[in-house]
Design an enzyme around this catalytic site. Structure first.
Site, PDB file in Angstrom:
ATOM      1  N   LYS A  78       0.866  -1.303   0.015  1.00  0.00           N
ATOM      2  CA  LYS A  78       0.067  -0.069  -0.067  1.00  0.00           C
ATOM      3  C   LYS A  78       0.872   1.316  -0.139  1.00  0.00           C
ATOM      4  O   LYS A  78       1.775   1.407   0.725  1.00  0.00           O
ATOM      5  CB  LYS A  78      -0.761  -0.009   1.245  1.00  0.00           C
ATOM      6  CG  LYS A  78      -1.877   1.165   1.315  1.00  0.00           C
ATOM      7  CD  LYS A  78      -2.874   1.094   2.464  1.00  0.00           C
ATOM      8  CE  LYS A  78      -3.986   1.881   2.485  1.00  0.00           C
ATOM      9  NZ  LYS A  78      -4.921   1.985   3.809  1.00  0.00           N
ATOM     10  N   SER A 158     -10.106   2.106   2.745  1.00  0.00           N
ATOM     11  CA  SER A 158      -9.086   3.015   1.806  1.00  0.00           C
ATOM     12  C   SER A 158      -7.964   2.004   0.918  1.00  0.00           C
ATOM     13  O   SER A 158      -7.334   2.524  -0.076  1.00  0.00           O
ATOM     14  CB  SER A 158      -8.278   3.931   2.466  1.00  0.00           C
ATOM     15  OG  SER A 158      -7.513   3.124   3.517  1.00  0.00           O
ATOM     16  N   SER A 182     -10.196  -0.101   6.753  1.00  0.00           N
ATOM     17  CA  SER A 182      -9.601  -0.311   5.420  1.00  0.00           C
ATOM     18  C   SER A 182      -9.288  -1.184   4.933  1.00  0.00           C
ATOM     19  O   SER A 182      -8.631  -1.395   3.823  1.00  0.00           O
ATOM     20  CB  SER A 182      -8.665   1.297   5.405  1.00  0.00           C
ATOM     21  OG  SER A 182      -9.278   2.178   5.196  1.00  0.00           O
TER      22      SER A 182
HETATM   23  N1  GLN Z   1     -13.421   4.494   5.804  1.00  0.00           N
HETATM   24  C1  GLN Z   1     -12.667   5.102   7.064  1.00  0.00           C
HETATM   25  C2  GLN Z   1     -12.437   6.530   6.906  1.00  0.00           C
HETATM   26  O1  GLN Z   1     -12.646   6.929   5.859  1.00  0.00           O
HETATM   27  C3  GLN Z   1     -11.635   4.173   7.488  1.00  0.00           C
HETATM   28  C4  GLN Z   1     -10.331   4.359   6.686  1.00  0.00           C
HETATM   29  C5  GLN Z   1      -9.235   3.583   7.065  1.00  0.00           C
HETATM   30  O2  GLN Z   1      -9.472   2.680   7.783  1.00  0.00           O
HETATM   31  N2  GLN Z   1      -8.117   3.987   6.964  1.00  0.00           N
HETATM   32  O3  GLN Z   1     -11.838   7.105   7.637  1.00  0.00           O
END
Ligand code: GLN
Length: 494
Positions: A78, A158, A182
């Site tokens: 990532k 994400s 995410s």
């Molecule tokens: N969807 C969540 C957010 O927008 C989690 C994102 C994540 O875990 N990095 O914050």
């Protein structure tokens, strides 16, 4: 022999050891797959040359009997993990051109065990999102399509690039980070398995920070066993991260005995949310039956503060983000606006460099931390966070793990949910509570909906008990027999 890209990590390690193929051949097969499926936009930076060099070195190590635990395994990283000498963007324009001079602890550990890097995967900007549509480098496309419908779907977020690349068989496994879901939500959307370990299990050093008290690295792969292999390499205490725990790393693989007889699995009643699609309730019910058929007992448990989790998360995460992202001022990293006046340079760099979602969160976070509102929002959220944690700890007095759906829907179309940030935030309803409590959680593909899209089940465990999480997940995997393949992979095979 099956195609090299079809192999699991565990079987590839056996194949390498038996000299059925070389690490260079394995890397090349995946580099070809990466080129064939570049339309998915899963990668921000592809590093085929590095992969081949690492693979060559791996073959030499194996020939001299020095192979590590992941030697020769092609992975995707990532683009939130800093990689020495390779651009690291966090999906943001503001970090475009930033080339770290150091390696994150997690990637270093993977490389120390012999892993091969195919490239840096796309993500929501600074890992803020649930759809991979906030990346400066464009949307990632989910390799799955609805039956008979060519609409492009999001891979979730994400870590959408990592999840899409694993599902599309471009790589054998990938790293992700999970702040509020995410890893687990994109794993569910892409029909693969992803685990977020306990907060503190993996070092955060060298990982671009979003919300430091929640961010945790984890893994994606196509089987539970492969996740256990990757996690074993990534985990462990790191003196460079004061929140990384000084705890021995158990042999996660040894936990996969398939024996859950006598285990008690809690089913949190508050997760039966209004409007949950019937197919997801049915899948959850099936999961409960599977675990019972394997000898576990299931009981209903209550996590009474669940209802406040999303609101709590969306105060704490932006608050921490607003502070973490203050460092991007055009001086030290990436993008810099060409302005003569220093204040203009700071302001315009940030105005140009950050996208809308990141700006929204910086504003919410700054507001929540401002002197007049700190107690009302930030302190209040911290108190509720504690109550949410305590709910879990009380539940774990009665059960060994929890079973829930991973996400309230299957993958949605790119562009859907964009009009209303709150709708997007609802994606995290089942993942955020465990994040706030720092607990380990895994998503396993357990079925498909009526349109042929994958749906995941989540297992949440006690702090530091990834072993039970993996064990229970292994049983779900075994009974679910999820053998569906995304349409893009079917096409490539045809
Ligand atoms: N969807 C969540 C957010 O927008 C989690 C994102 C994540 O875990 N990095 O914050």
């Amino acid at each position: 022999m099956s195609k090299l890209t079809d192999l699991t990590i565990a079987s590839a390690l056996t194949g390498l050891e038996n000299k059925d193929f070389t690490a260079v051949e394995l890397a090349q097969a995946h580099i070809d797959a990466m080129a064939e499926q570049s339309n998915l936009n899963a990668f921000i930076t592809e590093t085929p040359d590095i992969a081949l060099k690492q693979a060559e070195a791996s073959d030499k190590r194996r020939a001299s009997g020095d192979a590590g635990a992941l030697d020769g395994i092609p992975l995707a990283i990532k683009d939130l993990f800093c990689t020495n000498g390779v651009q690291t963007t966090a999906g943001s324009h503001i970090l475009e051109g930033f080339i770290p001079q150091y390696e994150s602890t997690v990637t270093q550990k993977l490389f120390d065990d012999g892993a091969v890097m195919l490239g840096k995967t796309n993500l929501d900007e600074f890992a803020m999102g649930s759809s991979n549509t906030t990346s400066y480098y464009g949307n990632v496309i989910n390799p799955w399509k609805r039956d008979g419908d060519d609409t492009d779907l999001t891979p979730g977020g994400s870590s959408g690039g990592s999840a899409a690349a694993v599902a599309a068989k471009i790589c054998m496994g990938a790293t992700g980070t999970d702040t509020g879901g995410s890893i687990r939500q994109p794993a569910s959307f892409c029909g693969i398995t992803g685990i977020k370990p306990t907060y503190g299990r993996c070092s955060r050093w060298g990982t671009v920070a979003f919300a430091s008290s929640l961010d945790q690295a984890g893994t994606f792969a196509r089987t539970v066993e492969d996740n256990a292999l990757l996690l074993r390499s990534m985990s462990g205490h790191d003196p460079k991260d004061s929140t990384s725990a000084n705890k021995d790393v158990p042999d996660f693989l040894a936990a996969l005995t398939g024996d859950i007889k006598g285990k008690v699995i809690g089913i949190p009643k508050e997760y039966r949310v209004d409007g949950m699609p019937e197919e997801i309730s049915a899948l959850w019910q099936r999961g409960i039956k599977w675990l019972e058929s394997a000898g576990a007992t299931t009981i209903e448990v209550s996590l009474p503060h669940t209802h406040y989790a999303l609101a709590t998360y969306y105060v704490i995460a932006p608050a921490e983000a607003s502070s973490n992202l203050a460092r991007y001022d055009g001086v030290r990293f990436g993008h810099r606006a060409k302005e003569d006046d220093l204040t203009d340079m700071y302001e315009i760099t940030r105005a140009e460099g950050f996208g809308d979602e990141v700006k929204r969160r910086i504003m919410i976070g700054t507001y929540a931390l401002s002197s007049g509102y700190y107690d009302a929002y930030y302190i209040k959220a911290q108190k509720v966070r504690r109550l949410i944690s305590q709910d879990f700890l009380s539940a774990f007095e009665k059960c060994d793990a929890l079973l829930t759906p991973t996400a309230p829907s299957a993958a949605f179309a790119i562009g859907e949910n964009e009009d209303d940030p709150i709708k997007m935030y609802l994606n995290d309803v089942f993942t955020v509570p465990a994040s706030l409590a720092g607990l380990p959680g895994i998503s396993i593909p357990a079925g498909v909906d009526s349109q042929g899209l994958p749906l995941g089940l989540q297992v949440i465990g006690r702090p530091w008990d990834e072993e039970t999480v993996l064990k229970v997940a292994g049983v779900v995997e075994n009974l679910a027999q999820f053998t569906y393949v995304p349409q893009t992979v079917k096409k490539a095979a045809a």
